[in-house]
Design a protein around this motif. Structure first.
Motif, short mmCIF file in Angstrom:
data_model
loop_
_atom_site.label_atom_id
_atom_site.label_comp_id
_atom_site.label_asym_id
_atom_site.label_seq_id
_atom_site.Cartn_x
_atom_site.Cartn_y
_atom_site.Cartn_z
N THR A 77 0.83 -1.20 0.00
CA THR A 77 0.00 0.00 0.00
C THR A 77 0.87 1.26 0.00
O THR A 77 2.09 1.19 0.18
CB THR A 77 -0.91 0.03 1.24
N SER A 78 0.23 2.41 -0.14
CA SER A 78 0.98 3.67 -0.15
C SER A 78 1.61 3.98 1.21
O SER A 78 2.60 4.71 1.28
CB SER A 78 0.06 4.83 -0.55
N GLY A 80 2.94 1.64 3.05
CA GLY A 80 3.99 0.65 3.29
C GLY A 80 3.55 -0.65 3.92
O GLY A 80 4.39 -1.40 4.43
N VAL A 81 2.26 -0.97 3.87
CA VAL A 81 1.78 -2.22 4.45
C VAL A 81 1.73 -3.30 3.37
O VAL A 81 1.20 -3.06 2.27
CB VAL A 81 0.38 -2.04 5.07
N LEU A 82 2.26 -4.48 3.67
CA LEU A 82 2.21 -5.58 2.71
C LEU A 82 0.82 -6.20 2.72
O LEU A 82 0.30 -6.60 3.76
CB LEU A 82 3.25 -6.64 3.06
N ILE A 83 0.23 -6.28 1.53
CA ILE A 83 -1.09 -6.88 1.38
C ILE A 83 -1.00 -8.00 0.35
O ILE A 83 0.03 -8.19 -0.30
CB ILE A 83 -2.15 -5.83 0.96
N ILE A 84 -2.09 -8.76 0.21
CA ILE A 84 -2.12 -9.89 -0.70
C ILE A 84 -2.93 -9.49 -1.94
O ILE A 84 -4.14 -9.28 -1.86
CB ILE A 84 -2.74 -11.13 -0.04
N MET A 85 -2.24 -9.40 -3.07
CA MET A 85 -2.89 -9.01 -4.32
C MET A 85 -2.03 -9.50 -5.47
O MET A 85 -0.87 -9.11 -5.59
CB MET A 85 -3.06 -7.49 -4.37
N HIS A 86 -2.58 -10.34 -6.34
CA HIS A 86 -1.81 -10.90 -7.43
C HIS A 86 -1.49 -9.88 -8.52
O HIS A 86 -0.36 -9.75 -8.97
CB HIS A 86 -2.53 -12.09 -8.05
N THR A 104 -3.91 3.97 0.93
CA THR A 104 -3.47 3.52 2.24
C THR A 104 -4.20 2.21 2.55
O THR A 104 -5.19 1.86 1.89
CB THR A 104 -3.79 4.54 3.34
N LEU A 105 -3.74 1.53 3.58
CA LEU A 105 -4.43 0.30 3.97
C LEU A 105 -5.87 0.58 4.37
O LEU A 105 -6.78 -0.16 3.98
CB LEU A 105 -3.69 -0.39 5.12
N LYS A 109 -9.04 -1.19 2.46
CA LYS A 109 -9.93 -2.09 3.17
C LYS A 109 -11.41 -1.79 2.90
O LYS A 109 -12.28 -2.60 3.21
CB LYS A 109 -9.66 -2.04 4.68
N LYS A 110 -11.69 -0.64 2.32
CA LYS A 110 -13.08 -0.30 2.01
C LYS A 110 -13.58 -1.00 0.75
O LYS A 110 -14.79 -1.05 0.51
CB LYS A 110 -13.21 1.22 1.87
N PHE A 111 -12.66 -1.51 -0.05
CA PHE A 111 -13.05 -2.27 -1.23
C PHE A 111 -13.31 -3.73 -0.84
O PHE A 111 -12.87 -4.20 0.20
CB PHE A 111 -11.95 -2.21 -2.30
N HIS A 112 -14.03 -4.46 -1.72
CA HIS A 112 -14.33 -5.85 -1.44
C HIS A 112 -13.90 -6.73 -2.62
O HIS A 112 -13.96 -6.31 -3.78
CB HIS A 112 -15.82 -6.03 -1.16
#
Length: 300
Positions: A77-78, A80-86, A104-105, A109-112
């Motif tokens: 994310t902007s 700096g948080v590592l997220i899971i996204m191919h 930002t994270l 998180k507001k998206f589904h």
């Protein structure tokens, strides 16, 4: 009586924790034993047929199914948080648009996530930390698309106490990996990805074997005529497992999941891969592969 209940409850928690750790310790031991004949099953993006790909629910279903490894695709994310996204964008898999680094994270998180039919679900994009806490003590993790984020991922794994459960990977040659991560490479479980159709494949494998002992080599090949495929016993002899993907034909010269399941030709798919010394198979059909391996006593 109240004191006795607290003692029993505490003892139960300790027993559950011990059993969970024993489970993952067994998998770690198997991962690091190139001579173990059992086959580890890796679920690609979790159980994405029954939940949105790379969702916590997809990973939970895969864990409950009894797979040994789940694959996660890292992005950031902007803030700096590592997220899971191919994908490089969230367009295909969520009801949002743009790159993960555009948000930002909290905003992300507001998206589904969308399910396999493209329908928006209630599931949000998970962070690496959330996945590792879910997997802690239970299962191994294949950190795909992780090469740009080794340092950040390492910190998450140390924080969650899951470092030994994670497999770092890249298709970069040894000299590049050592230059980029001079210290961390000796502290992680590492697997090079090698494209056997390239003329430098044997050289890449040999150099890694000389400099370090990777836990495994992920072999990718569009043709099954490579000399390394027909004579790859030197890989486990030097202390590493062989990982082959059965996902789709371009990764395994047509010896894929659909051949096994849809055309019912296991002999030329999963059996063929096992005969090439594959002791880790990443699949889009984890349930069927597990059933097949259990029939052969190749999976507990």
């Amino acid at each position: 009586m109240k004191h006795l209940f607290k003692q029993i409850f505490s003892g139960t928690l300790l027993l559950v924790g011990f059993n969970a750790n024993a489970q993952v310790d067994k998998l770690i031991k198997q991962l690091h034993n190139p001579n173990d004949k059992n086959v580890l099953v890796a679920a690609h993006r979790g159980d994405w047929r029954n939940a949105p790909e790379n969702s916590l629910q997809a990973y939970k279903l895969a864990i409950d199914m009894g797979v040994d490894i789940i694959e996660v695709d890292l992005n950031r994310t902007s803030d700096g948080v590592l997220i899971i996204m191919h994908d490089e964008t969230i367009d295909r898999t969520t009801n949002g648009k743009g790159k993960p680094s555009d948000y930002t994270l909290e905003q992300l998180k507001k998206f589904h996530l969308r399910n396999g039919l493209g329908v928006v679900s209630n599931h949000s994009i998970p962070t690496l930390e959330e996945v590792m806490l879910l997997a802690k003590g239970k299962i191994l993790i294949n950190l795909d698309k992780s090469y740009p984020y080794y340092n950040e991922a390492y910190r998450v794994l140390k924080k969650t106490g899951t470092l030994q459960q994670a497999i770092f990977k890249t298709d970069a040659p040894y000299i590049d990996v050592r230059a980029k991560y001079p210290t961390i490479l000796d502290s992680i479980t590492f697997m090079p990805v090698v494209y056997l159709d390239k003329p430098t494949a044997k050289q890449i494998i040999t150099e890694y074997q000389k400099e370090i002992k990777p836990v495994a080599f992920e072999l990718i090949f569009a043709k099954d005529t490579s000399g390394i495929i027909s004579n790859n016993a030197f890989i486990p002899q030097h202390g590493s497992k062989i990982w082959i993907n059965s996902l789709w034909a371009s990764l395994n010269a047509g010896h894929d999941d659909d051949l096994a399941v849809e055309r019912e030709d296991i002999k030329n798919s999963w059996e063929w891969l096992i005969n090439q010394h594959a002791r880790i198979i990443q699949t889009d059909r984890p349930k069927q592969l597990l059933e097949y391996l259990k029939r052969l006593s190749l999976h507990p």
